[in-house]
Design a protein around this motif. Structure first.
Motif, PDB file in Angstrom:
ATOM      1  N   ALA A 129      -4.202   1.628   2.384  1.00  0.00           N
ATOM      2  CA  ALA A 129      -3.956   0.787   3.423  1.00  0.00           C
ATOM      3  C   ALA A 129      -5.248   0.227   3.744  1.00  0.00           C
ATOM      4  O   ALA A 129      -5.702  -0.994   3.914  1.00  0.00           O
ATOM      5  N   ALA A 169       2.078  -1.005   4.683  1.00  0.00           N
ATOM      6  CA  ALA A 169       2.091   0.468   4.432  1.00  0.00           C
ATOM      7  C   ALA A 169       2.987   1.209   5.027  1.00  0.00           C
ATOM      8  O   ALA A 169       3.287   2.302   5.312  1.00  0.00           O
ATOM      9  N   SER A 178      -0.068   4.554   0.584  1.00  0.00           N
ATOM     10  CA  SER A 178      -0.296   5.595   1.517  1.00  0.00           C
ATOM     11  C   SER A 178      -1.438   4.776   2.549  1.00  0.00           C
ATOM     12  O   SER A 178      -1.825   3.760   2.169  1.00  0.00           O
ATOM     13  N   ALA A 217       0.961  -1.027   0.038  1.00  0.00           N
ATOM     14  CA  ALA A 217      -0.165   0.017  -0.163  1.00  0.00           C
ATOM     15  C   ALA A 217       0.841   1.374  -0.046  1.00  0.00           C
ATOM     16  O   ALA A 217       1.988   1.276   0.819  1.00  0.00           O
ATOM     17  N   SER A 219       1.375   0.547   9.305  1.00  0.00           N
ATOM     18  CA  SER A 219       2.153   1.617   9.018  1.00  0.00           C
ATOM     19  C   SER A 219       3.397   1.699   9.967  1.00  0.00           C
ATOM     20  O   SER A 219       3.563   1.174  10.903  1.00  0.00           O
TER      21      SER A 219
END
Length: 599
Positions: A416, A572, A412, A410, A547
């Motif tokens: 995501a 991500a 961004s 992903a 993330s």
């Protein structure tokens, strides 16, 4: 020391019957009074429910008398409390107000506790108070000590033999401060561990233990021997190895007439443990017998089992014991009667608990109890191979011919979230035949554009859109227990079945429950949960949305290890993921338990 004294906040053992208190405002009246006060002061309305839940029915009166008490509500920062104080007190709200200094001391220590610390150097607190504009930091600390919510603690310096010089002055003990809630809980846990160790006798005769050991691998034989011969023992191993050891110890002991219980993090997790009919298998929360006690402090869960009414058990085996914070640990050991044996199981290098402290790691560091490390069997599944590689510090590519592991890049946070929704609602059910209700999304943090809150917003819109009819919830919503409740353990998920003025109707794995309106704020949407909330409860399919925020090797390993049949990793984090797996261990915590156990 009783855990009721040690845990004045979230967890406590059941107190003795007390005289009937004077009538107080009802929860609904209290919430309305807080809402009115906040409207007058220009405070955002959503904060009212949290303030009422934390400060109780008399919250409005307490806040008018001392507006800086608002700092005791999670999420409130000092500038916000100062603004509120000016709105309530007008020109009488001064930076040197003793109430402000006292509240800031507790806020600083509570903030440190959210990072896992049970104690903080007094010098750090004084410096922070100076930066906050407190004119007399020491007076503020003394005011906090007078309120008995903060305790002064002395940390003896570590003796370094190599650096010792007979002419040098010995180092001075370090002055530290700790919230009474966690300081006393840590002392209660240490006292309980010492008591169980000193009062233990073998649960079976040597000949019987030898018979049970025959034919077992050496590591499992050692774990069984420690469990049956010593008061407290620790067993470390991979989830698969631990599951086998737990079942083996519980079945062998119960088969010999030893009253045995296996305590899991949640009721959902207990369904995966099969020990036959002779051993009790349940969540630790349910084993402690929570009570819905109207006299309990706001936010408290009162447990029936404790020092006054201990377990009717000889052997208690706790899975994922690394998740125990100092409060729950204190309640657990006080509920174990003299002579009972306690076995604490955890994965190697497991993440620390979500709450303050690190009891299992401290107990192991104290070198006062046997610690058995199970030999890791070679993983047989792609998920196991990946998880073990991460645990060793390597983010590797695995061969997954049956799509057991899927990596979804992903670019961004928004992408995501979109990919996660797509996996849950379409890809996993369609391609793998795993229904939506068996898929759990996990993420490291609550906030952020790809955190749990953002994921739940998108998942609700896709899976169960609705106006939030019942305090933000609708029938069919999946929810998770995010703060202590009598009805279900932290991290337990359930489904909303209805609601109204009486509260929220939720079906949990352990049965239906009615969550009173005042307690509904302790629930969150649960299609996505934090790794800390999910730990210890495996799911058929897991979607891990990663993330850059909050990553560490223990956390990533824990997230991957939650998956039983399928793991989708929404990547991500870019290169931060491999770097975290390679370099980032769990942040250090300042605690006292290791020292206290040896005293």
């Amino acid at each position: 020391m009783r855990a009721a004294e040690a845990a004045a906040g979230a967890i406590a053992a059941a107190p003795a019957p007390a005289p009937k208190p004077e009538p107080e405002p009802s929860a609904r009246e209290g919430a309305r009074a807080v809402a009115d006060l906040f409207a007058e002061a220009g405070v955002p309305a959503p904060l009212a429910a949290r303030a009422a839940a934390r400060l109780g029915p008399e919250a409005a009166g307490r806040l008018r008398a001392d507006p800086w008490r608002l700092l005791g509500v999670p999420g409130v920062r000092p500038p916000q409390a100062d603004h509120f104080a000016k709105a309530v007190l007008g020109p009488d709200a001064r930076p040197d107000d003793p109430r402000r200094g006292r509240a800031l001391v507790l806020h600083l220590l509570t903030d440190a506790a959210r990072g896992g610390h049970t104690v903080t150097p007094a010098a750090d607190v004084l410096s922070a108070l100076e930066r906050a504009g407190v004119a007399d930091p020491r007076r503020a600390v003394e005011a906090a000590l007078d309120e008995a919510e903060v305790l002064p603690l002395t940390e003896e310096p570590e003796f370094d033999e190599e650096a010792f010089d007979e002419d040098a002055e010995p180092p001075e003990p370090e002055e530290t401060l700790g919230p009474a809630r966690w300081a006393l809980a840590e002392e209660a846990a240490a006292e309980g561990f010492r008591r169980l160790t000193l009062t233990a006798a073998p649960l079976l005769a040597d000949a019987a233990i030898k018979g049970l050991r025959d034919g077992l691998p050496e590591d499992h034989a050692l774990a069984l021997t420690a469990a049956l011969r010593t008061g407290v023992s620790v067993v470390r191993g991979t989830p698969t190895d631990l599951a086998g050891a737990v079942v083996g110890i519980a079945s062998a002991a119960a088969g010999q007439g030893v009253r045995t219980a296996v305590a899991t993090p949640t009721d959902r997790a207990s369904a995966d443990v099969e020990c036959g009919d002779e051993a009790i298998v349940t969540s630790l929360h349910r084993l402690l017998e929570p009570r819905d006690d109207p006299s309990a402090a706001p936010g408290a869960v009162v447990y029936g089992r404790g020092e006054e009414w201990p377990f009717d058990l000889d052997l208690v085996i706790v899975t994922d014991a690394a998740a125990l914070d100092v409060e729950l640990c204190a309640v657990l050991v006080e509920a174990c009667p003299d002579g009972a044996h306690l076995v604490l199981c955890a994965e190697p290098d497991a993440p620390p608990p979500a709450g303050p402290g690190r009891p299992l790691d401290d107990l192991e560091a104290s070198e006062t109890v046997p610690v058995v490390a199970l030999d890791a069997a070679p993983p047989t599944s792609p998920i196991g191979v990946l998880t073990e590689a991460v645990r060793a510090g390597d983010l590797t590519t695995v061969d997954a011919p049956g799509h057991e592991v899927v990596i979804v890049p992903a670019e961004s946070p928004g992408e995501a979230v979109h990919r996660a929704v797509q996996l849950v609602t379409d890809s996993i059910p369609r391609a793998l035949g795993i229904p939506v209700e068996d898929v759990q999304v996990v993420a490291p943090t609550t906030g952020g554009d790809a955190g749990v809150t953002a994921l739940n917003t998108a998942l609700k819109a896709a899976l169960n859109p609705g106006p939030g009819q019942f305090g933000g919830m609708d029938s069919g919503d999946r929810v998770v227990v995010a703060a202590p409740l009598p009805h279900a353990a932290l991290g337990e998920t359930g489904v909303v079945t209805g609601g109204g003025p009486h509260g929220l109707d939720v079906e949990f794995p352990g049965g239906a429950a009615v969550i009173a309106p005042a307690d509904a704020s302790r629930l969150r949407h649960g299609w996505a949960v934090t790794v800390a909330q999910a730990r210890g409860t495996r799911r058929p399919a897991v979607v891990a949305v990663l993330s850059p925020e909050g990553l560490s090797r223990p956390l990533v390993a824990a997230a991957f290890g939650l998956a039983d049949r399928h793991l989708s990793v929404v990547q991500a984090a870019g290169p931060a993921l491999a770097r975290a797996v390679r370099e980032e261990t769990a942040p250090a915590r300042r605690t006292r338990l290791a020292r206290l156990v040896t005293q």
